[in-house]
Scaffold this active site. Structure first.
Site, short mmCIF file in Angstrom:
data_model
loop_
_atom_site.label_atom_id
_atom_site.label_comp_id
_atom_site.label_asym_id
_atom_site.label_seq_id
_atom_site.Cartn_x
_atom_site.Cartn_y
_atom_site.Cartn_z
N PHE A 90 0.75 -1.22 -0.24
CA PHE A 90 -0.10 -0.14 -0.01
C PHE A 90 0.78 1.19 -0.10
O PHE A 90 1.62 1.44 0.78
CB PHE A 90 -0.83 -0.07 1.24
CG PHE A 90 -2.25 0.87 1.12
CD1 PHE A 90 -2.49 2.03 1.11
CD2 PHE A 90 -3.24 -0.03 1.09
CE1 PHE A 90 -3.37 2.64 0.77
CE2 PHE A 90 -4.72 0.52 0.94
CZ PHE A 90 -4.54 1.77 0.77
N GLU B 84 -1.79 -6.16 7.56
CA GLU B 84 -1.05 -7.64 7.30
C GLU B 84 0.28 -7.94 7.76
O GLU B 84 0.51 -9.25 7.69
CB GLU B 84 -1.60 -7.99 5.85
CG GLU B 84 -2.88 -8.48 5.54
CD GLU B 84 -3.71 -6.97 5.49
OE1 GLU B 84 -2.99 -6.01 4.78
OE2 GLU B 84 -4.81 -6.90 5.86
N THR C 231 -10.86 9.30 6.93
CA THR C 231 -11.61 8.69 8.13
C THR C 231 -10.79 8.21 9.22
O THR C 231 -9.49 8.39 9.13
CB THR C 231 -12.34 7.47 7.58
OG1 THR C 231 -11.44 6.45 7.12
CG2 THR C 231 -13.09 8.18 6.29
N HIS D 196 -9.81 5.32 9.75
CA HIS D 196 -9.28 4.05 9.39
C HIS D 196 -7.73 4.28 9.63
O HIS D 196 -7.16 3.55 9.82
CB HIS D 196 -9.55 3.83 7.87
CG HIS D 196 -9.33 2.62 7.44
ND1 HIS D 196 -8.65 2.13 6.35
CD2 HIS D 196 -9.22 1.41 8.18
CE1 HIS D 196 -8.36 0.80 6.46
NE2 HIS D 196 -8.81 0.34 7.70
N1 LIG Z 1 -5.01 3.09 4.13
C1 LIG Z 1 -3.59 2.35 4.10
C2 LIG Z 1 -3.93 0.99 4.39
N2 LIG Z 1 -5.01 0.34 4.45
C3 LIG Z 1 -5.25 -1.00 3.97
C4 LIG Z 1 -4.93 -1.93 5.44
O1 LIG Z 1 -3.71 -2.12 5.72
C5 LIG Z 1 -5.40 -3.31 5.11
O2 LIG Z 1 -4.71 -4.10 4.06
C6 LIG Z 1 -6.98 -3.50 4.71
O3 LIG Z 1 -7.79 -2.84 6.03
C7 LIG Z 1 -7.19 -4.89 4.73
O4 LIG Z 1 -6.94 -5.54 5.81
N3 LIG Z 1 -2.77 0.37 4.46
C8 LIG Z 1 -1.46 0.76 4.30
O5 LIG Z 1 -0.52 0.00 4.71
N4 LIG Z 1 -1.48 2.18 4.41
C9 LIG Z 1 -2.61 3.07 4.05
O6 LIG Z 1 -2.43 4.26 3.90
C1 LIG Z 2 -4.98 5.02 6.37
C2 LIG Z 2 -6.16 4.82 5.31
O1 LIG Z 2 -6.74 3.95 5.48
C3 LIG Z 2 -6.46 5.90 4.21
O2 LIG Z 2 -5.84 5.81 3.05
C4 LIG Z 2 -8.05 5.29 4.17
O3 LIG Z 2 -8.55 6.78 3.46
P1 LIG Z 2 -9.89 7.15 4.13
O4 LIG Z 2 -9.69 7.32 5.21
O5 LIG Z 2 -10.07 8.62 3.14
O6 LIG Z 2 -10.77 6.08 3.56
#
Ligand SMILES: Nc1c(NC[C@H](O)[C@H](O)[C@H](O)CO)[nH]c(=O)[nH]c1=O
Ligand SMILES: CC(=O)[C@@H](O)COP(=O)(O)O
Length: 160
Positions: free
Chosen positions: A28, A64, A92, A94
């Protein structure tokens, strides 16, 4: 005064010789993650780690990374592990979840298995912040991994 054991100094150039290092890289934000990997590999080479002793695997995202690290740790084949990833804030919550949970998971693997795990999963607000830091953080992670193997060995020698 408390007694401070003398930790033998390891010649930095040679500190990595003979070490087997596992690296888990998230896919990612690939441009940042590949920059982290390039820097970490270059530093491991500088410290004397052979390319054949660097084992690299990739995972979809930072969440992961801990499970893949756990598999490497369980194998018993590595002296240290390195986590590479880039969590970049979106709109968000997340961001917080991915940052906090991946970090906690990385730390847990190290403590559960007693293996040095250097964490270079960047958590930044912007792409630029990550791009600016990827070389330094990748280099630092390699140094930390090698140093902690040697420190761990020295401490075990002192305490046995
Ligand atoms: N938003 C980012 C993610 N999101 C994905 C999660 O890590 C994961 O793969 C998904 O939620 C499925 O379990 N991952 C990153 O490494 N960096 C990001 O900015
Ligand atoms: C760190 C993340 O998960 C991010 O890239 C997700 O973006 P969003 O919060 O706008 O869905």
């Amino acid at each position: 005064m408390p007694h401070f054991d003398t930790i033998p100094e390891t010649e930095p150039r040679l500190a990595g010789q003979g070490l087997r290092i596992g690296l888990i890289m998230s896919r990612f934000n690939t441009d940042v993650c590949e920059g982290l990997l390039d820097a970490a590999v270059a530093e491991l080479r500088r410290l004397g780690v052979a390319d054949a002793d660097m084992h690299i695997a990739t995972v979809p995202g930072a969440l992961e990374v801990p499970l893949a690290l756990q598999a490497m740790a369980e194998s018993g084949r590595f002296h240290a592990l390195i986590a590479l990833g880039a969590v970049i804030r979106g709109e968000t919550y997340h961001f917080e979840l991915v940052s906090n949970e991946s970090g906690a998971g990385v730390t847990r693997v190290g403590l559960d298995f007693g293996i040095p795990v250097a964490n270079a999963i960047l958590t930044t607000d912007t792409d630029d912040q990550a791009l600016v830091r990827m070389s330094e953080k990748g280099t630092d992670a390699a140094r930390v991994a090698v140093e902690m193997v040697n420190l761990q060995a020295a401490l075990k020698g002192i305490t046995e």
